[in-house]
Design an enzyme around this catalytic site. Structure first.
Site, PDB file in Angstrom:
ATOM      1  N   HIS A   1      54.888  53.052  28.074  1.00 40.79           N
ATOM      2  CA  HIS A   1      54.877  53.425  29.477  1.00 40.79           C
ATOM      3  C   HIS A   1      53.613  54.191  29.856  1.00 40.79           C
ATOM      4  O   HIS A   1      53.044  53.958  30.929  1.00 40.79           O
ATOM      5  CB  HIS A   1      56.104  54.279  29.802  1.00 40.79           C
TER       6      HIS A   1
ATOM      7  N   ASP B   1      57.458  49.086  27.411  1.00 33.66           N
ATOM      8  CA  ASP B   1      57.706  50.214  28.308  1.00 33.66           C
ATOM      9  C   ASP B   1      59.218  50.370  28.504  1.00 33.66           C
ATOM     10  O   ASP B   1      59.859  49.488  29.077  1.00 33.66           O
ATOM     11  CB  ASP B   1      57.024  49.937  29.654  1.00 33.66           C
TER      12      ASP B   1
ATOM     13  N   SER C   1      52.856  54.862  37.284  1.00 36.47           N
ATOM     14  CA  SER C   1      54.311  54.940  37.391  1.00 36.47           C
ATOM     15  C   SER C   1      54.726  55.202  38.846  1.00 36.47           C
ATOM     16  O   SER C   1      54.412  54.394  39.723  1.00 36.47           O
ATOM     17  CB  SER C   1      54.844  56.004  36.435  1.00 36.47           C
TER      18      SER C   1
END
Length: 250
Positions: free
Chosen positions: A228, A198, A101
């Site tokens: 995610h 996601d 991320s």
């Protein structure tokens, strides 16, 4: 679990890290926004590294986990400097830098700043330029007004009982580090793993990220049922296989 050690930054703040010696290229794990180094992916990679005799390092950014500082005072530039400090001061030899991320953005920034220390990148739902593309651009006029007026915006989080706090400085300072627009000149292997379910980093953003990388050895794997976090057993297995496929090439 490895013992926590601390790296003291020039301003006196301590960055917590865990490192395991081993063969190089090693693996450096960069976590996500408001996450820490005890997450599923970090620990799974650490266990795999120990089993294979590969060097491994994980750490907490300023204001995260066991590191010093207040989260709300953190910025992309500050967290980039933390990443570089660990890469240079803790990691021995070249590294496969793994970023999850926000960590995908920081891993890429670190790789661009220290290419001689980077053997490749593995990015998981990479949120490059997220402060601009996935935060500011997605805010309502009301949210922007609150942020501009108060300097901070608090929003509910799906991952914590505590709300996420976003500072205006995070947005404005983040603009100094955006890299998708001009393109990313990087000639080492890049592997991107992205879930198509996601809700935080849309898979289209991963496609945009792949297109931004100029190197030929850049590959995107889309997981149709992936979320995610990509922390299911099958996701972890794929992550480990992907990382060691790059190590095996060296």
């Amino acid at each position: 679990m490895s013992d926590i050690q601390y790296l003291t930054r020039p301003d006196g703040h301590r960055i917590a890290y865990c490192t395991t010696p081993g063969a190089t290229p090693g693996v450096l794990f960069c976590g996500g926004f408001k996450s820490d180094m005890t997450g599923t992916k970090a620990l799974a990679l650490e266990a795999a590294a120990k089993a294979r005799g590969t060097a491994f390092t994980r750490f907490d950014y300023f204001g995260h986990g066991q590191s010093d500082g207040a989260f709300i005072e953190g910025t992309i530039g500050r967290w980039k400097e933390d990443t570089l400090a660990v890469l240079e001061g803790v990691c021995q030899g070249p590294q496969i830098i793994v970023g999850s991320s926000m960590g995908g953005w920081l891993a890429t920034l670190a790789a661009l700043a220290r290419p001689e220390k980077t053997a490749g990148l593995v990015l998981i739902a990479p949120a490059l330029d997220f402060t601009e593309d996935l935060m500011w651009a997605q805010m309502t006029e009301e949210q922007r007004a609150v942020l501009l007026r108060d300097g901070v915006l608090r929003e509910p989080s799906e991952y914590s009982d505590q709300p996420y706090e976003y500072s205006l400085k995070l947005i404005t300072e983040g603009r100094e580090h955006c890299i998708l627009g001009p393109g990313i000149v990087f000639d080492r292997p890049v592997r991107i793993l992205q879930g198509m379910r996601d809700p935080d980093v849309p898979w289209q953003h991963a496609v945009k990220t792949v297109e931004a990388f100029r190197g030929d050895d850049t590959r995107l794997t889309l997981l149709r049922d992936g979320d995610h976090r990509l922390s299911r057993p099958q996701d972890i297995e794929l992550l480990i296989e992907t990382v060691w496929s790059l190590i095996g090439r060296k």
